[in-house]
Write a protein that holds these residues in place. Structure first.
Motif, PDB file in Angstrom:
ATOM      1  N   SER A 240       0.847  -1.182   0.000  1.00 16.04           N
ATOM      2  CA  SER A 240       0.000   0.000   0.000  1.00 16.04           C
ATOM      3  C   SER A 240       0.883   1.232   0.000  1.00 16.04           C
ATOM      4  N   LEU A 241       0.248   2.400  -0.100  1.00 16.46           N
ATOM      5  CA  LEU A 241       1.011   3.646  -0.134  1.00 16.46           C
ATOM      6  C   LEU A 241       1.863   3.799   1.124  1.00 16.46           C
ATOM      7  N   GLU A 242       1.257   3.494   2.284  1.00 13.81           N
ATOM      8  CA  GLU A 242       2.000   3.680   3.541  1.00 13.81           C
ATOM      9  C   GLU A 242       3.204   2.760   3.591  1.00 13.81           C
ATOM     10  N   SER A 243       2.998   1.495   3.170  1.00 10.41           N
ATOM     11  CA  SER A 243       4.127   0.566   3.282  1.00 10.41           C
ATOM     12  C   SER A 243       5.224   0.942   2.312  1.00 10.41           C
ATOM     13  N   ILE A 244       4.851   1.443   1.127  1.00  3.57           N
ATOM     14  CA  ILE A 244       5.878   1.827   0.160  1.00  3.57           C
ATOM     15  C   ILE A 244       6.708   2.980   0.710  1.00  3.57           C
ATOM     16  N   LEU A 245       6.008   4.012   1.208  1.00  2.78           N
ATOM     17  CA  LEU A 245       6.750   5.167   1.693  1.00  2.78           C
ATOM     18  C   LEU A 245       7.588   4.814   2.913  1.00  2.78           C
ATOM     19  N   SER A 246       7.096   3.882   3.734  1.00  2.00           N
ATOM     20  CA  SER A 246       7.858   3.596   4.951  1.00  2.00           C
ATOM     21  C   SER A 246       9.065   2.717   4.668  1.00  2.00           C
ATOM     22  N   HIS A 247       9.148   2.150   3.449  1.00  2.00           N
ATOM     23  CA  HIS A 247      10.314   1.322   3.147  1.00  2.00           C
ATOM     24  C   HIS A 247      11.304   2.008   2.228  1.00  2.00           C
ATOM     25  N   ILE A 248      11.172   3.316   2.052  1.00  2.00           N
ATOM     26  CA  ILE A 248      12.211   4.068   1.357  1.00  2.00           C
ATOM     27  C   ILE A 248      12.990   4.797   2.437  1.00  2.00           C
ATOM     28  N   TYR A 249      14.239   4.415   2.645  1.00  2.00           N
ATOM     29  CA  TYR A 249      15.052   5.017   3.692  1.00  2.00           C
ATOM     30  C   TYR A 249      15.784   6.205   3.106  1.00  2.00           C
ATOM     31  N   TYR A 250      15.469   7.387   3.599  1.00  2.00           N
ATOM     32  CA  TYR A 250      15.929   8.622   2.979  1.00  2.00           C
ATOM     33  C   TYR A 250      17.054   9.249   3.794  1.00  2.00           C
ATOM     34  N   PHE A 251      18.141   9.597   3.108  1.00  2.00           N
ATOM     35  CA  PHE A 251      19.251  10.291   3.757  1.00  2.00           C
ATOM     36  C   PHE A 251      19.550  11.558   2.977  1.00  2.00           C
ATOM     37  N   ARG A 252      19.797  12.653   3.697  1.00  2.00           N
ATOM     38  CA  ARG A 252      20.107  13.908   3.014  1.00  2.00           C
ATOM     39  C   ARG A 252      21.552  14.266   3.344  1.00  2.00           C
ATOM     40  N   CYS A 253      22.376  14.430   2.287  1.00  2.00           N
ATOM     41  CA  CYS A 253      23.774  14.773   2.514  1.00  2.00           C
ATOM     42  C   CYS A 253      24.044  16.145   1.924  1.00  2.00           C
ATOM     43  N   HIS A 254      24.696  16.999   2.680  1.00  2.00           N
ATOM     44  CA  HIS A 254      24.862  18.381   2.245  1.00  2.00           C
ATOM     45  C   HIS A 254      26.194  18.671   1.588  1.00  2.00           C
ATOM     46  N   ASP A 255      27.193  17.844   1.807  1.00  2.00           N
ATOM     47  CA  ASP A 255      28.459  18.065   1.117  1.00  2.00           C
ATOM     48  C   ASP A 255      29.156  16.728   0.924  1.00  2.00           C
ATOM     49  N   TYR A 256      30.333  16.764   0.309  1.00  2.00           N
ATOM     50  CA  TYR A 256      30.938  15.479  -0.066  1.00  2.00           C
ATOM     51  C   TYR A 256      31.385  14.687   1.152  1.00  2.00           C
ATOM     52  N   THR A 257      31.732  15.390   2.240  1.00  2.67           N
ATOM     53  CA  THR A 257      32.132  14.667   3.452  1.00  2.67           C
ATOM     54  C   THR A 257      30.973  13.840   3.983  1.00  2.67           C
ATOM     55  N   GLU A 258      29.793  14.478   4.032  1.00  2.00           N
ATOM     56  CA  GLU A 258      28.621  13.739   4.515  1.00  2.00           C
ATOM     57  C   GLU A 258      28.300  12.578   3.604  1.00  2.00           C
ATOM     58  N   LEU A 259      28.440  12.809   2.284  1.00  2.00           N
ATOM     59  CA  LEU A 259      28.124  11.742   1.339  1.00  2.00           C
ATOM     60  C   LEU A 259      29.070  10.565   1.517  1.00  2.00           C
ATOM     61  N   LEU A 260      30.369  10.855   1.621  1.00  2.00           N
ATOM     62  CA  LEU A 260      31.335   9.779   1.803  1.00  2.00           C
ATOM     63  C   LEU A 260      31.062   9.033   3.105  1.00  2.00           C
ATOM     64  N   ALA A 261      30.796   9.797   4.172  1.00  2.00           N
ATOM     65  CA  ALA A 261      30.523   9.153   5.450  1.00  2.00           C
ATOM     66  C   ALA A 261      29.304   8.252   5.339  1.00  2.00           C
ATOM     67  N   GLN A 262      28.261   8.767   4.680  1.00  2.00           N
ATOM     68  CA  GLN A 262      27.026   7.990   4.561  1.00  2.00           C
ATOM     69  C   GLN A 262      27.264   6.690   3.809  1.00  2.00           C
ATOM     70  N   VAL A 263      28.036   6.760   2.719  1.00  2.00           N
ATOM     71  CA  VAL A 263      28.274   5.549   1.928  1.00  2.00           C
ATOM     72  C   VAL A 263      29.160   4.571   2.689  1.00  2.00           C
ATOM     73  N   TYR A 264      30.142   5.092   3.440  1.00  2.00           N
ATOM     74  CA  TYR A 264      31.010   4.172   4.178  1.00  2.00           C
ATOM     75  C   TYR A 264      30.295   3.556   5.370  1.00  2.00           C
ATOM     76  N   LEU A 265      29.256   4.229   5.863  1.00  2.00           N
ATOM     77  CA  LEU A 265      28.488   3.658   6.970  1.00  2.00           C
ATOM     78  C   LEU A 265      27.357   2.770   6.478  1.00  2.00           C
ATOM     79  N   LEU A 266      27.140   2.759   5.170  1.00  2.00           N
ATOM     80  CA  LEU A 266      26.010   2.018   4.617  1.00  2.00           C
ATOM     81  C   LEU A 266      26.034   0.523   4.932  1.00  2.00           C
TER      82      LEU A 266
END
Lengths: 367, 282
Positions: free
Chosen positions: A191-217
């Motif tokens: 359903s709509l609720e289950s679809i939205l609740s299974h998209i895990y969203y991360f917001r990265c503001h610069d390359y440091t955050e992006l690298l950290a996010q990918v290495y912590l993935l």
């Protein structure tokens, strides 16, 4: 073994004699026997034997330490790989023309890169895929979850909700024509609720955050084992400002690519990246090329380029190890990413949808 | 203003009450030193007070004010005053006394910047103060193209691209951090080459102009709208029916992650910008 002689646990006097005689690395020591060693540096044969034993033991334990981790080198035959690949599903894009040129859809364990000018539909495809990966297996999906890493803030939830609603309605239509029980059961959880609740969203503001996010993935993925898709929307944006040193940028991007490849393989998921276009000034004309440089071009296994031709959006498969280069048109509708014309109904649409994995794989699979 | 609702040290709340400060706006309009003098609190407490109060204001989604960064001519103050004076007619749906109580002029902050470094200083330091205090919820930059006009030749394209990328990233981070929309105005250049039109017009082929600042700037944007005037021939069947006397204009979505490529018509009046319903297809 290039380990320095001075780093072994030897008596200082002995160490000084070894270095004085010209022995720099452990490799040189391992090559000679105890008799020659005792003659070279003027120590007793027992001392020489002891020294060589220490060095050999240290080198040996060093070697075992690095390979002692559970990642033993696996051997498998190409036939096994083929069977694995055929059993694995694809993530459909709802544009059958695009799915065809991709060989069924977005492939798991591979990195797919989507390049294009602003506004051509890259984020739309990413949002569509984040919904499509969750389609239940009886409708031809993977019943997986998605991770969406956003660097530009272009993930608009209302739009994803529209796409998800259209997808649920599509599956409901199929379930209605096929009155089977497991269809109805899967629809209860889809359903709509289950679809939205299974998209895990991360917001990265610069390359440091992006690298950290990918290495912590990997840690995140080990807790959420149903994730089958990782999207990075806007891999170029954080790397194109702030970084003066281009060689540093190349190193960081290479590390990032390696990490994504290892995640894709270890967790059997698909990685989708979007990239910007930039102008390359040639001798006589300028043309649009994907951003981040030539070396980044090797990071992705599959590369799609979206562009305009008059008012029609086109997708070109630019790089793929198994499919040939081709171009197809597509549309962005209020329901999401779609074909320009509905696909020809040679079979009933419901039959095409059910379990594409069971479809006979004949032409199109370039062996 | 009920100061007890804030999650602050009771000593601070008592000091604010004693200083007879009536509203959040009053606090935010005062400088740190003035607040210290009025409330007799230490500077640490004053910082804490400012942080709590502006945080509350930001979370409440109350529209507070706007910053207008002018890069070209002098800001058209007379027109702004006109709009303010006519606001009660423009918003006839709002009770007159509510509108008359709002001091519009006090909430509009105007910055003039003439060159790139001043602009960078403005967006990194000056408006950050207003944004962090929650005093503005909208940033308007008029215009981006003017900053780059005449300064960069063909061989300086790399430097120009660097500036554009830095500005874009900074504006994104401000917008994200303070949950503030940023509206940039850009100009158009004539599309000379046939090949330009296809790629840079993003599918809007019926225009013979393309946005200034090129692909680099387009890559920084979340969405783009194109405003244009309808020519006389396009106007007459429609315009005569709806709006006698004003020029009809269109606002079109060029690209946006959540919007189709639709458009709407509007006209500019004495009272402001008004939407116009178009009966016949354009």
């Amino acid at each position: 073994m290039q380990r320095d002689v001075g780093s072994f646990p030897l008596a200082p006097g002995l160490r000084a004699k070894l270095i004085g005689a010209g022995f720099q690395t452990a490799e040189e020591l391992l090559e000679i026997g105890p008799c020659e060693l005792s003659k070279e540096i003027g120590i007793s044969k027992e001392e020489a034997l002891e020294t060589l034993q220490i060095v050999r033991r240290e080198c040996h334990s060093n070697a075992t330490r690095t390979t002692g981790e559970p990642e033993t080198v696996k051997k498998c035959t190409a036939l096994e790989l083929l069977e694995q690949e055929q059993a694995r599903g694809f993530i459909i894009t709802f544009c059958s023309a695009l799915d065809d040129i991709l060989g069924g859809g977005v492939q798991l364990t591979k990195i797919t890169e989507i390049c294009g000018a602003p506004g051509v539909g890259k984020t739309q495809l990413c949002m569509q895929l984040a919904v499509d990966v969750q389609i239940p297996e009886c409708f031809g999906g993977l019943a997986g979850e998605a991770v969406f890493i956003d660097t530009e803030g272009s993930f608009i939830v209302d739009r994803v909700a529209d796409i998800a609603t259209a997808c649920v309605q599509h599956c409901q239509l199929i379930a209605e024509t096929h009155q089977e029980e497991d269809f109805q059961k899967s629809l209860e959880t889809f359903s709509l609720e289950s679809i939205l609740s299974h998209i895990y969203y991360f917001r990265c503001h610069d390359y440091t955050e992006l690298l950290a996010q990918v290495y912590l993935l990997p840690d995140f993925l080990s807790e959420h084992s149903k994730v089958q898709l990782v999207i990075v929307d806007g891999i170029a944006f954080p790397f194109r400002h702030d970084l003066e040193d281009l060689s540093l940028r190349t190193r960081l991007l290479n590390g990032l690519a390696q990490q994504l490849i290892s995640i894709a393989n270890a967790h059997k998921l698909a990685v989708v990246l979007t990239n910007q276009m930039t102008t390359r000034i040639g001798q006589s004309q300028s043309m649009l090329v994907p951003a981040l440089g030539e070396s980044w071009g090797h990071a992705a296994t599959i590369r799609l380029i979206f562009h305009w031709d008059n008012k029609q959006r086109l997708a070109t498969l630019y790089k793929s190890p198994s499919q040939k280069e081709s171009t197809v048109p597509f549309h962005i509708t209020p329901n999401g990413f779609r074909d320009v014309h509905p696909p020809p109904s040679s079979q009933t649409p419901a039959e095409i949808e059910i379990n594409p994995r069971k479809r006979p794989r004949l032409e199109g699979e370039n062996q | 203003m009920d100061w007890d609702q804030f999650d602050m040290n009771p000593k601070v709340i008592a000091a604010v009450k004693k200083a007879n400060i009536k509203s959040i706006k009053e606090i935010l309009n005062l400088s740190g030193a003035d607040l210290q003098r009025l409330t007799k609190l230490s500077s640490m407490d004053v910082q804490c007070l400012l942080k709590t109060v502006s945080g509350t204001l930001r979370k409440s989604c109350v529209l507070t004010g706007a910053v207008y960064i002018c890069t070209e001519d002098v800001f058209p103050n007379k027109r702004l005053q006109q709009l303010i004076d006519q606001q009660h007619k423009f918003r006839a749906d709002v009770p007159l006394d509510v509108i008359q109580k709002i001091k519009f002029g006090n909430s509009i902050f105007i910055e003039h910047v003439a060159d790139l470094d001043t602009f960078y200083n403005c967006i990194t330091k000056r408006i950050t103060l207003l944004l962090s205090r929650g005093m503005v919820r909208l940033v308007v930059i008029d215009s981006m193209a003017a900053l780059f006009r005449g300064e960069f030749g063909a061989k300086d394209s790399v430097t120009k691209a660097k500036y554009l990328q830095t500005f874009g990233a900074k504006l994104h981070s401000l917008s994200s951090r303070y949950r503030t929309p940023i509206l940039c105005i850009n100009q158009v250049t004539d599309a000379v080459d046939e090949t330009d039109v296809g790629q840079s017009n993003f599918g809007l082929l019926d225009k013979n102009v393309s946005p200034a600042l090129g692909l680099t700037w387009s890559n920084q944007l979340l969405m783009r709208l194109m405003a244009s005037r309808l020519t006389q021939s396009q106007q007459s069947p429609v315009g005569a029916l709806q709006h006698i006397g004003s020029v009809l204009r269109t606002l079109r979505v060029v690209f946006a992650p959540h919007l189709p490529q639709s458009f709407c018509c509007y006209a500019v009046d004495l009272e402001g910008v008004k939407g116009v319903k178009v009966k016949s297809p354009l």
